[in-house]
Design a protein around this motif. Structure first.
Motif, mmCIF file in Angstrom:
data_model
loop_
_atom_site.group_PDB
_atom_site.id
_atom_site.type_symbol
_atom_site.label_atom_id
_atom_site.label_comp_id
_atom_site.label_asym_id
_atom_site.label_seq_id
_atom_site.Cartn_x
_atom_site.Cartn_y
_atom_site.Cartn_z
ATOM 1 N N GLN A 176 -83.792 37.383 -24.382
ATOM 2 C CA GLN A 176 -82.569 38.101 -25.133
ATOM 3 C C GLN A 176 -83.027 39.397 -25.604
ATOM 4 O OE1 GLN A 176 -81.320 35.727 -28.564
ATOM 5 N NE2 GLN A 176 -80.134 34.336 -27.101
ATOM 6 N N PRO A 177 -82.443 40.349 -25.802
ATOM 7 C CA PRO A 177 -82.797 41.614 -26.428
ATOM 8 C C PRO A 177 -83.691 41.344 -27.610
ATOM 9 C CG PRO A 177 -80.418 41.834 -25.599
ATOM 10 C CD PRO A 177 -80.831 40.352 -25.690
ATOM 11 N N GLY A 178 -84.589 42.188 -27.713
ATOM 12 C CA GLY A 178 -85.557 42.181 -28.862
ATOM 13 C C GLY A 178 -86.592 41.137 -28.828
ATOM 14 N N GLY A 179 -86.333 40.506 -27.679
ATOM 15 C CA GLY A 179 -87.496 39.520 -27.124
ATOM 16 C C GLY A 179 -88.774 39.931 -26.624
ATOM 17 N N VAL A 224 -104.857 40.909 -15.023
ATOM 18 C CA VAL A 224 -104.118 42.119 -15.689
ATOM 19 C C VAL A 224 -102.922 41.501 -16.232
ATOM 20 C CG1 VAL A 224 -103.131 44.239 -15.603
ATOM 21 C CG2 VAL A 224 -105.405 43.826 -14.583
ATOM 22 N N TYR A 225 -102.526 42.013 -17.614
ATOM 23 C CA TYR A 225 -101.308 41.646 -18.351
ATOM 24 C C TYR A 225 -100.506 42.537 -18.761
ATOM 25 C CZ TYR A 225 -104.585 37.328 -18.831
ATOM 26 O OH TYR A 225 -105.302 36.229 -18.532
ATOM 27 N N LEU A 226 -99.264 42.432 -18.931
ATOM 28 C CA LEU A 226 -98.544 43.310 -19.247
ATOM 29 C C LEU A 226 -97.646 42.794 -20.395
ATOM 30 C CD1 LEU A 226 -97.470 46.199 -19.394
ATOM 31 C CD2 LEU A 226 -95.461 45.389 -18.015
ATOM 32 N N GLN A 227 -97.949 42.861 -21.668
ATOM 33 C CA GLN A 227 -97.169 42.413 -22.920
ATOM 34 C C GLN A 227 -96.124 43.334 -23.236
ATOM 35 O OE1 GLN A 227 -97.736 39.553 -24.735
ATOM 36 N NE2 GLN A 227 -95.942 39.913 -25.845
ATOM 37 N N MET A 228 -94.651 42.524 -23.106
ATOM 38 C CA MET A 228 -93.546 43.352 -23.277
ATOM 39 C C MET A 228 -92.963 42.900 -24.485
ATOM 40 S SD MET A 228 -92.120 43.452 -19.634
ATOM 41 C CE MET A 228 -92.035 41.894 -19.319
ATOM 42 N N ASP A 229 -92.754 43.555 -25.543
ATOM 43 C CA ASP A 229 -92.051 43.294 -26.711
ATOM 44 C C ASP A 229 -90.947 44.437 -27.085
ATOM 45 O OD1 ASP A 229 -95.305 43.220 -28.147
ATOM 46 O OD2 ASP A 229 -94.008 41.506 -27.667
ATOM 47 N N SER A 230 -90.036 43.699 -28.073
ATOM 48 C CA SER A 230 -88.869 44.695 -28.304
ATOM 49 C C SER A 230 -87.931 44.824 -26.956
ATOM 50 C CB SER A 230 -89.016 45.982 -29.085
ATOM 51 O OG SER A 230 -89.921 45.535 -30.086
ATOM 52 N N LEU A 231 -87.955 44.020 -26.088
ATOM 53 C CA LEU A 231 -87.255 44.113 -24.883
ATOM 54 C C LEU A 231 -85.799 44.668 -24.943
ATOM 55 C CD1 LEU A 231 -88.889 41.292 -22.784
ATOM 56 C CD2 LEU A 231 -89.101 43.625 -22.230
ATOM 57 N N ARG A 232 -85.351 45.392 -24.047
ATOM 58 C CA ARG A 232 -83.953 45.931 -23.840
ATOM 59 C C ARG A 232 -83.234 45.546 -22.502
ATOM 60 N NH1 ARG A 232 -85.892 51.940 -25.385
ATOM 61 N NH2 ARG A 232 -86.918 51.609 -27.497
ATOM 62 N N TYR A 261 -103.205 47.320 -2.963
ATOM 63 C CA TYR A 261 -102.591 45.851 -2.859
ATOM 64 C C TYR A 261 -101.433 45.817 -3.816
ATOM 65 C CZ TYR A 261 -106.979 44.605 -0.701
ATOM 66 O OH TYR A 261 -108.242 44.821 0.153
ATOM 67 N N TRP A 262 -100.290 45.110 -3.336
ATOM 68 C CA TRP A 262 -99.093 45.004 -4.055
ATOM 69 C C TRP A 262 -98.864 43.694 -4.250
ATOM 70 C CZ3 TRP A 262 -96.193 48.703 -6.461
ATOM 71 C CH2 TRP A 262 -96.224 50.111 -6.267
ATOM 72 N N GLY A 263 -98.368 43.130 -5.535
ATOM 73 C CA GLY A 263 -97.872 41.725 -5.640
ATOM 74 C C GLY A 263 -96.297 41.599 -5.123
ATOM 75 N N GLN A 264 -95.884 40.508 -5.296
ATOM 76 C CA GLN A 264 -94.538 39.938 -4.499
ATOM 77 C C GLN A 264 -93.239 40.382 -5.674
ATOM 78 O OE1 GLN A 264 -96.591 37.731 -5.850
ATOM 79 N NE2 GLN A 264 -94.956 36.795 -7.204
ATOM 80 N N GLY A 265 -93.838 40.555 -6.832
ATOM 81 C CA GLY A 265 -92.732 40.718 -7.972
ATOM 82 C C GLY A 265 -92.485 39.547 -8.692
ATOM 83 N N THR A 266 -92.015 39.930 -10.045
ATOM 84 C CA THR A 266 -91.541 38.808 -10.746
ATOM 85 C C THR A 266 -90.276 39.473 -11.432
ATOM 86 O OG1 THR A 266 -91.931 37.378 -12.404
ATOM 87 C CG2 THR A 266 -93.149 39.416 -12.713
ATOM 88 N N GLN A 267 -89.160 38.686 -11.554
ATOM 89 C CA GLN A 267 -87.929 38.935 -12.131
ATOM 90 C C GLN A 267 -87.923 39.002 -13.664
ATOM 91 O OE1 GLN A 267 -85.137 40.348 -10.716
ATOM 92 N NE2 GLN A 267 -84.432 40.800 -12.696
ATOM 93 N N VAL A 268 -87.569 40.373 -14.100
ATOM 94 C CA VAL A 268 -87.535 40.024 -15.748
ATOM 95 C C VAL A 268 -85.850 40.548 -16.156
ATOM 96 C CG1 VAL A 268 -87.963 41.176 -17.833
ATOM 97 C CG2 VAL A 268 -89.584 40.806 -16.316
ATOM 98 N N THR A 269 -85.100 39.529 -16.735
ATOM 99 C CA THR A 269 -83.861 39.876 -17.261
ATOM 100 C C THR A 269 -83.714 39.860 -18.498
ATOM 101 O OG1 THR A 269 -83.125 38.796 -15.096
ATOM 102 C CG2 THR A 269 -81.533 39.183 -16.823
ATOM 103 N N VAL A 270 -83.358 40.847 -19.107
ATOM 104 C CA VAL A 270 -82.873 41.199 -20.577
ATOM 105 C C VAL A 270 -81.556 40.947 -20.959
ATOM 106 C CG1 VAL A 270 -83.404 42.333 -22.757
ATOM 107 C CG2 VAL A 270 -85.152 42.151 -20.861
ATOM 108 N N SER A 271 -80.988 39.631 -21.218
ATOM 109 C CA SER A 271 -79.595 39.695 -21.446
ATOM 110 C C SER A 271 -79.373 38.706 -22.559
ATOM 111 C CB SER A 271 -79.041 39.323 -20.273
ATOM 112 O OG SER A 271 -77.475 39.004 -20.488
#
Length: 120
Positions: free
Chosen positions: A13-16, A79-87, A109-119
């Motif tokens: 959810q937004p803000g998560g 490697v990590y990506l911490q994502m806060d206050s998501l929009r 090198y590239w990874g295959q990707g991961t889906q992030v959905t904020v809704s």
């Protein structure tokens, strides 16, 4: 086969918050600069954050400054990506990239990707 594997995406959810991980398989990330990129539907891939091999330098896109944090644990080869206050505008497929230039050879090198959905 040398590869990067992203994980941690999902629906939030937004803000998560979410934490993405980028793990290297069959090679050591320690000597690579690593970046996170994202691509939303109908848009070009854009850089989000990057971190130097020894973690002494990080950079962020203006759109995520103050909300996202990139970090690395070389002992875990991750490697990590911490994502806060998501929009909602953060919705995209997130990719990690590892690259280095050593002895006149460029490794990338590239990874295959991961889906992030904020809704809501």
């Amino acid at each position: 086969q040398l590869q990067l594997v992203e994980s941690g995406g999902g629906l939030v959810q937004p803000g998560g918050s979410l934490r993405l991980s980028c793990a290297a398989s069959k090679f050591t990330l320690n000597y690579y600069t690593v970046g996170w990129f994202r691509q939303a539907p109908g848009k070009e891939r854009e850089g989000v954050a990057c971190i130097s091999s020894n973690s002494d330098s990080t950079n962020y896109a203006d759109s995520v400054k103050g909300r996202f944090t990139i970090s690395r644990d070389n002992a875990k080869n991750t490697v990590y990506l911490q994502m806060d206050s998501l929009r909602p505008e953060d919705t995209a497929v997130y990719y990690c990239n590892a690259h280095r230039f050593l002895n006149w050879r460029a490794d990338d090198y590239w990874g295959q990707g991961t889906q992030v959905t904020v809704s809501s």
